[in-house]
Write a protein that holds these residues in place. Structure first.
Motif, short mmCIF file in Angstrom:
data_model
loop_
_atom_site.label_atom_id
_atom_site.label_comp_id
_atom_site.label_asym_id
_atom_site.label_seq_id
_atom_site.Cartn_x
_atom_site.Cartn_y
_atom_site.Cartn_z
N ARG A 84 0.91 -1.16 0.00
CA ARG A 84 0.00 0.00 0.00
C ARG A 84 0.93 1.20 0.00
N ILE A 85 0.85 1.99 -1.07
CA ILE A 85 1.77 3.11 -1.23
C ILE A 85 0.99 4.39 -1.52
N LYS A 86 1.65 5.51 -1.32
CA LYS A 86 1.11 6.82 -1.71
C LYS A 86 1.92 7.28 -2.92
N VAL A 87 1.20 7.74 -3.93
CA VAL A 87 1.82 8.15 -5.18
C VAL A 87 1.31 9.54 -5.55
N ARG A 88 2.23 10.37 -6.02
CA ARG A 88 1.86 11.68 -6.54
C ARG A 88 1.83 11.56 -8.07
N GLU A 89 0.78 12.09 -8.67
CA GLU A 89 0.65 12.08 -10.12
C GLU A 89 0.88 13.48 -10.65
N GLU A 90 1.76 13.59 -11.65
CA GLU A 90 2.05 14.88 -12.28
C GLU A 90 1.86 14.75 -13.77
N LYS A 91 1.19 15.72 -14.37
CA LYS A 91 1.05 15.72 -15.82
C LYS A 91 2.38 16.08 -16.46
N ARG A 92 2.73 15.35 -17.50
CA ARG A 92 3.96 15.63 -18.24
C ARG A 92 3.69 16.70 -19.29
N ASP A 93 4.74 17.41 -19.64
CA ASP A 93 4.66 18.38 -20.73
C ASP A 93 4.51 17.58 -22.03
N PRO A 94 3.40 17.75 -22.75
CA PRO A 94 3.16 16.96 -23.97
C PRO A 94 4.27 17.10 -25.01
N GLU A 95 4.91 18.25 -25.06
CA GLU A 95 5.97 18.45 -26.05
C GLU A 95 7.23 17.65 -25.73
N ASN A 96 7.43 17.29 -24.46
CA ASN A 96 8.63 16.57 -24.06
C ASN A 96 8.34 15.13 -23.64
N THR A 97 7.15 14.62 -23.96
CA THR A 97 6.77 13.27 -23.59
C THR A 97 6.96 12.34 -24.79
N PRO A 98 7.75 11.27 -24.63
CA PRO A 98 7.90 10.32 -25.73
C PRO A 98 6.55 9.72 -26.12
N ALA A 99 6.42 9.34 -27.38
CA ALA A 99 5.15 8.82 -27.89
C ALA A 99 4.70 7.56 -27.15
N ASP A 100 5.64 6.75 -26.68
CA ASP A 100 5.28 5.51 -26.00
C ASP A 100 5.21 5.65 -24.48
N ALA A 101 5.30 6.87 -23.95
CA ALA A 101 5.27 7.08 -22.50
C ALA A 101 3.90 7.57 -22.05
N SER A 102 3.64 7.38 -20.78
CA SER A 102 2.39 7.87 -20.19
C SER A 102 2.40 9.39 -20.16
N SER A 103 1.23 9.98 -20.25
CA SER A 103 1.12 11.44 -20.15
C SER A 103 1.19 11.89 -18.69
N ILE A 104 1.21 10.92 -17.79
CA ILE A 104 1.29 11.19 -16.36
C ILE A 104 2.57 10.60 -15.80
N ARG A 105 3.22 11.34 -14.94
CA ARG A 105 4.42 10.88 -14.25
C ARG A 105 3.99 10.45 -12.85
N TYR A 106 4.35 9.23 -12.46
CA TYR A 106 3.98 8.68 -11.16
C TYR A 106 5.21 8.69 -10.26
N ILE A 107 5.09 9.31 -9.08
CA ILE A 107 6.22 9.49 -8.19
C ILE A 107 5.83 8.97 -6.80
N LEU A 108 6.67 8.08 -6.26
CA LEU A 108 6.41 7.53 -4.94
C LEU A 108 6.51 8.62 -3.88
N VAL A 109 5.49 8.71 -3.04
CA VAL A 109 5.52 9.61 -1.88
C VAL A 109 5.98 8.83 -0.66
N SER A 110 5.35 7.65 -0.44
CA SER A 110 5.73 6.82 0.70
C SER A 110 5.21 5.40 0.53
N VAL A 111 5.90 4.46 1.16
CA VAL A 111 5.42 3.08 1.26
C VAL A 111 4.71 2.99 2.61
N GLU A 112 3.42 2.82 2.58
CA GLU A 112 2.62 2.79 3.81
C GLU A 112 2.62 1.39 4.45
#
Length: 117
Positions: A84-112
């Protein structure tokens, strides 16, 4: 007399500013603390751009497991454990996002929680 009032008013403004700047809003953005994800104990075969292995995630204990194709930055997954983890979601800049990558960046906040399966 006017300068005395001005000094008193300025002092009150400084005190008010200090009080307000030290208070944390109780209505802070809930996403600041992260979104809770449950991670299953094993990866499963899936197909993104090519065949790969995906995490299985859900956002509540009662939800069905969903395939998760992206990486979670900072999360060191170890098979055989339920997380069970906490994750922060950040939108990526569409101009700098590879075509095969998610438009959202997932970043670990904590392992609960990390429980052997």
């Amino acid at each position: 007399m006017a300068s005395k009032i001005f000094k008193l008013g300025g002092g009150l403004l400084i005190v008010l500013f200090l009080i307000l700047s030290s208070c944390k809003s109780s209505n802070s953005d809930p996403e600041d603390s992260g979104i809770t994800y449950w991670i299953n104990s094993s990866r499963v075969p899936c197909v993104g751009v090519s065949p790969m292995e995906c995490l299985q995630v859900r956002q509540s204990e009662s939800a069905d497991w969903q395939l998760f194709y992206a990486d979670i930055e900072g999360f060191d997954y170890e098979p055989g454990y339920l997380y069970r983890i906490k994750v922060r979601e950040e939108k990526r800049d569409p101009e700098n996002t590879p075509a095969d990558a998610s438009s959202i960046r997932y970043i670990l906040v904590s392992v609960e929680e990390k429980t052997p399966n």
